[in-house]
Write a protein that holds these residues in place. Structure first.
Motif, short mmCIF file in Angstrom:
data_model
loop_
_atom_site.label_atom_id
_atom_site.label_comp_id
_atom_site.label_asym_id
_atom_site.label_seq_id
_atom_site.Cartn_x
_atom_site.Cartn_y
_atom_site.Cartn_z
N ARG A 98 0.84 -1.20 0.00
CA ARG A 98 0.00 0.00 0.00
C ARG A 98 0.87 1.25 0.00
O ARG A 98 1.99 1.24 0.50
CB ARG A 98 -0.91 0.00 1.23
CG ARG A 98 -1.95 1.09 1.23
CD ARG A 98 -3.09 0.80 2.19
NE ARG A 98 -2.68 0.79 3.58
CZ ARG A 98 -3.53 0.72 4.60
NH1 ARG A 98 -4.84 0.66 4.37
NH2 ARG A 98 -3.10 0.70 5.84
N VAL A 156 0.64 5.90 -0.14
CA VAL A 156 -0.20 7.08 0.02
C VAL A 156 0.62 8.31 -0.37
O VAL A 156 1.84 8.35 -0.17
CB VAL A 156 -0.70 7.20 1.48
CG1 VAL A 156 0.46 7.40 2.45
CG2 VAL A 156 -1.71 8.33 1.62
N THR A 212 -5.26 6.33 -0.20
CA THR A 212 -4.29 5.24 -0.32
C THR A 212 -4.56 4.44 -1.58
O THR A 212 -5.67 4.43 -2.11
CB THR A 212 -4.38 4.31 0.90
OG1 THR A 212 -5.71 3.76 0.98
CG2 THR A 212 -4.06 5.04 2.18
N VAL A 254 -1.01 4.05 6.92
CA VAL A 254 -0.66 3.30 5.70
C VAL A 254 0.15 2.06 6.04
O VAL A 254 0.14 1.06 5.31
CB VAL A 254 0.11 4.21 4.71
CG1 VAL A 254 1.49 4.53 5.23
CG2 VAL A 254 0.20 3.56 3.33
#
Length: 309
Positions: free
Chosen positions: A177, A179, A226, A305
């Protein structure tokens, strides 16, 4: 399906054969794990280093450089004789050297308060040269500052860990992930993800093989929240039927290239990152990092995140 039957991708420019086992290809800060030796250092290299280094290093080395230059000129004034500078309070010892240093700073910055001024040909010649050098260095430092502020840099934060976990229909998936930490919008963001596997060959050398991972979504138009990048592990995946220990034996590494358009600077951005096998976590999931408050606003918790559960 055996790994040998999975179609490899061509060498992305990192090399396939090594005499000895190598460490990770891309460091977590996005730099390549390559040490260059035998190259000729040039002034332009120093300029580029000062543009790209961290702000802490930039301020430290700039201050060290400026203080060093003024110390050199202070030594010259002290050697010629501080008594040739009108307005000084002391002409010998450390206090005399301190007055020479303060005179050097005033000359270098062309401040010229008028309380101290040269009173001999030698000091006049040195101070004239220092004033010209000061103008040149001030212009160079201003150019460095402008280059640093005008240079588009990304603040895309990647999760500390990549996951291999249950996904859909009983299948597993590899995912990570990221962001955008800044408020400025990133548009037309693309992700390319490559799996690198390293193994020892029969002649004692080491070989790297690269596999381009098919992503569930490899392109998004907007990047305000995200983005979880997902590769489903199916029969066509190089991860298929590879255990944790086998991935460790292969010294698995995920190479990531993110390209995006910076709306603030009107320029394309290229971001590199990697996950080593030691960064992989099994059978966990990412905690949702945003929610909607009572006013209908979307609240993004950037630090989450990294959070897994």
């Amino acid at each position: 399906m055996k790994l040998q039957m999975i179609r490899k991708t061509k060498d992305p420019g990192i090399g396939e054969k090594y005499d000895k086992k190598s460490h990770r290809i891309i460091n977590q800060n996005g730099t390549f794990n390559v040490q260059r030796v035998g190259r000729q250092s040039r002034i332009k290299d120093i300029y580029l280093l000062m543009v790209t280094t961290s702000w802490t290093n930039f301020i430290f080395f700039t201050a060290l450089y400026l203080i060093g230059i003024n110390l050199i000129f202070a030594c010259l004034y002290f050697f010629v004789g501080v008594h040739h500078i009108e307005g000084v309070d002391h002409t010998t010892g450390w206090k005399g050297f301190a007055d020479a240093f303060f005179f050097s700073v005033q000359t270098f910055t062309t401040v010229g308060y008028g309380s101290m001024y040269p009173d001999s040909f030698g000091v006049k010649a040195i101070s004239s040269f220092e004033a010209l050098l000061g103008l040149l260095i001030t212009a160079l430092t201003t150019g460095l500052l402008f280059s640093r502020f005008s240079r588009p840099t990304a603040r895309v934060v990647f999760s500390k860990n990549a996951l291999i976990t249950e996904y859909k229909n009983g299948k597993k998936a590899f995912m990570f992930r990221m962001v955008n930490e800044r408020k400025e919008n990133l548009l037309e963001t693309n992700a390319t993800v490559i799996l690198s596997l390293q193994n020892k060959t029969s002649d004692g050398s080491y070989s790297r093989k690269y596999y381009n991972l098919d992503l569930q979504i490899d392109h998004i138009y907007f990047f305000p929240l995200t983005w979880t990048v997902v590769h489903e592990i199916d029969e066509d995946s190089p991860f298929f039927n590879l255990s944790h220990q086998e991935l460790k034996d292969y010294d698995a590494e995920i190479l990531i290239i993110i390209t995006s358009y910076d709306e603030a600077f009107y320029e394309d951005l290229h971001i590199k990152h990697s996950y080593h096998i030691d960064d992989f976590v099994w059978d966990k999931k990412f905690k949702k990092a945003f929610y909607t408050n009572d006013h209908g606003e979307v609240i993004l918790k950037v630090k989450d995140v990294h959070t897994i559960e």
